[in-house]
Design a protein around this motif. Structure first.
Motif, PDB file in Angstrom:
ATOM      1  N   ASP A 189      -3.666  10.850  11.420  1.00 15.71           N
ATOM      2  CA  ASP A 189      -5.019  10.264  11.541  1.00 15.71           C
ATOM      3  C   ASP A 189      -5.389   9.507  10.268  1.00 15.71           C
ATOM      4  O   ASP A 189      -5.933   8.405  10.324  1.00 15.71           O
ATOM      5  N   ASP A 240       4.390  -0.486   4.745  1.00 20.01           N
ATOM      6  CA  ASP A 240       3.877   0.336   3.640  1.00 20.01           C
ATOM      7  C   ASP A 240       4.806   1.526   3.382  1.00 20.01           C
ATOM      8  O   ASP A 240       5.867   1.624   3.999  1.00 20.01           O
ATOM      9  N   LYS A 296       0.836  -1.196   0.000  1.00 17.77           N
ATOM     10  CA  LYS A 296       0.000   0.000   0.000  1.00 17.77           C
ATOM     11  C   LYS A 296       0.876   1.254   0.000  1.00 17.77           C
ATOM     12  O   LYS A 296       1.875   1.322   0.716  1.00 17.77           O
ATOM     13  N   LEU A 345       4.579   5.349  13.426  1.00 22.56           N
ATOM     14  CA  LEU A 345       4.960   3.950  13.748  1.00 22.56           C
ATOM     15  C   LEU A 345       6.477   3.820  13.983  1.00 22.56           C
ATOM     16  O   LEU A 345       7.073   2.815  13.664  1.00 22.56           O
ATOM     17  N   ALA A 351      -3.443   6.274  10.092  1.00 18.27           N
ATOM     18  CA  ALA A 351      -3.945   5.298  11.062  1.00 18.27           C
ATOM     19  C   ALA A 351      -5.301   4.752  10.629  1.00 18.27           C
ATOM     20  O   ALA A 351      -5.531   3.528  10.642  1.00 18.27           O
ATOM     21  N   THR A 352      -6.194   5.642  10.197  1.00 22.42           N
ATOM     22  CA  THR A 352      -7.542   5.225   9.774  1.00 22.42           C
ATOM     23  C   THR A 352      -7.464   4.255   8.592  1.00 22.42           C
ATOM     24  O   THR A 352      -8.262   3.324   8.478  1.00 22.42           O
ATOM     25  N   ASN A 353      -6.495   4.488   7.735  1.00 21.36           N
ATOM     26  CA  ASN A 353      -6.352   3.628   6.552  1.00 21.36           C
ATOM     27  C   ASN A 353      -5.422   2.436   6.779  1.00 21.36           C
ATOM     28  O   ASN A 353      -5.007   1.772   5.825  1.00 21.36           O
ATOM     29  N   GLU A 354      -5.108   2.217   8.067  1.00 20.04           N
ATOM     30  CA  GLU A 354      -4.317   1.039   8.479  1.00 20.04           C
ATOM     31  C   GLU A 354      -2.995   0.895   7.731  1.00 20.04           C
ATOM     32  O   GLU A 354      -2.627  -0.193   7.284  1.00 20.04           O
ATOM     33  N   ILE A 355      -2.304   2.031   7.585  1.00 27.40           N
ATOM     34  CA  ILE A 355      -0.938   1.983   7.027  1.00 27.40           C
ATOM     35  C   ILE A 355      -0.038   1.300   8.051  1.00 27.40           C
ATOM     36  O   ILE A 355      -0.066   1.630   9.242  1.00 27.40           O
ATOM     37  N   THR A 356       0.721   0.328   7.588  1.00 27.15           N
ATOM     38  CA  THR A 356       1.610  -0.406   8.498  1.00 27.15           C
ATOM     39  C   THR A 356       3.056  -0.045   8.192  1.00 27.15           C
ATOM     40  O   THR A 356       3.341   0.648   7.218  1.00 27.15           O
ATOM     41  N   ARG A 357       3.949  -0.574   9.040  1.00 28.35           N
ATOM     42  CA  ARG A 357       5.367  -0.262   8.871  1.00 28.35           C
ATOM     43  C   ARG A 357       5.953  -0.790   7.565  1.00 28.35           C
ATOM     44  O   ARG A 357       7.005  -0.361   7.135  1.00 28.35           O
TER      45      ARG A 357
END
Ligand code: GLY
Length: 345
Positions: free
Chosen positions: A86, A97, A36, A119, A89-95
């Motif tokens: 925000d 991505d 992503k 993160l 976080a809301t779109n669930e971006i991870t480390r």
């Protein structure tokens, strides 16, 4: 298309060429395993280039989300940063991505700082679309936001995974924004390259844009590789900036643009250098002629004493002295510790 490799703690390539936004997906695919991508951009650039970038990213298999904020320095603040956190976080971006900064210095600095801190750090790529961002702010890993006490006072060093400079994007720049970037281009020539100065003085930059941009990037590459964390040599990049920052601050960041303020700053410091017998008059004449050629100012209507008062609040001072970057002749520069009181002699 040209590539310049930057050998910093996290090494990366800068790709420079015309119409390469279309290839950004392929370039980014080679440096990240992210699935992503959060594209971050300002509202002006969004209308011009987001679609092209998103299409290329999608073609390379990325899932893309987009965060757009209002254009301009006023957006380089905690409020925009919090909105971006925000959104991520809301779109669930991870480390695993990746963020992509598409725009000028404000977008690059803010996105870079988010990538350094969200993160505890995620990857990011710079796609600079202004001359100033292509030759300067997108390279070297300085990221920051502004706070009421001053510009860039909260930040981090965070090198991007890649920088993609599409020089075709410069064709949509307003003339004053192009001149703004030229302030930094002339700075590079003055501190490191007589050859570049000759090109700027004798040729039409717009006919030699890729070459000029590559020369500036390569100068910055060398300096950043030698001094990634700004403890010594990197301070040479501040030629014209001590007085330039003072001008910007006195005018509440609503007067001269950064590159124009640096242009005046280079003139003031060169006059001082002549006074201290560190530089000759001929260098100063050539500098002024070159700046005028690119519609850059060489003086400002602020009393010198007021400028000095703001300079001595600068980060680059100790109790009695200030570190100033002097260009001793075209293409050569050095850092000099100068007694603060001698600035007013
Ligand atoms: N813009 C100056 C630096 O990156 O050090």
């Amino acid at each position: 298309m040209q590539k310049i490799h930057v050998n910093t703690s996290n090494p990366y390539d800068i790709t420079i060429g015309s119409s390469i936004l279309e290839d950004c997906g392929d370039i980014i695919k080679k440096v990240t395993k992210a699935s992503k991508i959060a594209l971050v951009t300002g509202d002006t650039v969004d209308l011009l280039y987001s679609e092209k970038v998103i299409n290329s990213l999608k073609k390379s298999g990325f899932n893309v989300i987009k965060f757009v904020f209002p254009n301009g320095e006023a957006s380089k603040c905690f409020k925009t940063l919090n909105n971006l956190y925000d959104f991520l976080a809301t779109n669930e971006i991870t480390r695993s991505d990746c963020l992509v900064a598409l725009g000028g210095g404000v977008v690059g600095d803010l996105t870079g700082y988010a990538s350094a801190t969200f993160l505890r750090g995620i990857d990011f790529v710079q796609i600079p679309t202004t001359l100033l961002a292509q030759v300067d702010s997108s390279i070297g890993g300085k990221t920051a936001i502004d706070i009421p006490a001053g510009k860039n006072l909260v930040g981090a060093f965070k090198q991007p995974l890649a920088v993609i400079c599409d020089i075709s994007t410069l064709s949509t720049l307003k003339p004053e924004n192009f001149s703004d970037g030229m302030g930094e281009v002339v700075k590079y020539a003055m501190i490191r390259s007589y050859e570049l100065f000759k090109i700027l003085s004798e040729k039409n930059v717009k006919d030699n844009l890729e070459d000029v941009i590559c020369r500036c990037i390569d100068i910055k590459r060398q300096i950043v590789e030698n001094d990634e964390f700004d403890k010594g040599e990197r301070m040479l990049l501040n030629f014209g900036h001590t007085f330039g920052h003072a001008i910007e601050k006195i005018q509440n960041f609503t007067g001269l643009s950064h590159g124009s303020a640096v242009s005046v700053g280079m003139c003031i410091i060169t006059e001082l250098a002549i006074k201290h017998e560190l530089c000759n008059e001929d260098t100063y004449v050539k500098l002024k002629d070159c700046l005028k050629k690119y519609n850059l100012p060489i003086s400002v209507d602020i009393p010198y004493e007021e400028l000095v008062k703001h300079c001595v609040n600068d980060k680059k001072r100790d109790a009695d002295n200030i570190n100033l970057v002097i260009s001793t002749e075209i293409g050569k520069s050095e850092l000099r510790k100068i007694p603060i009181k001698s600035l007013l002699d």
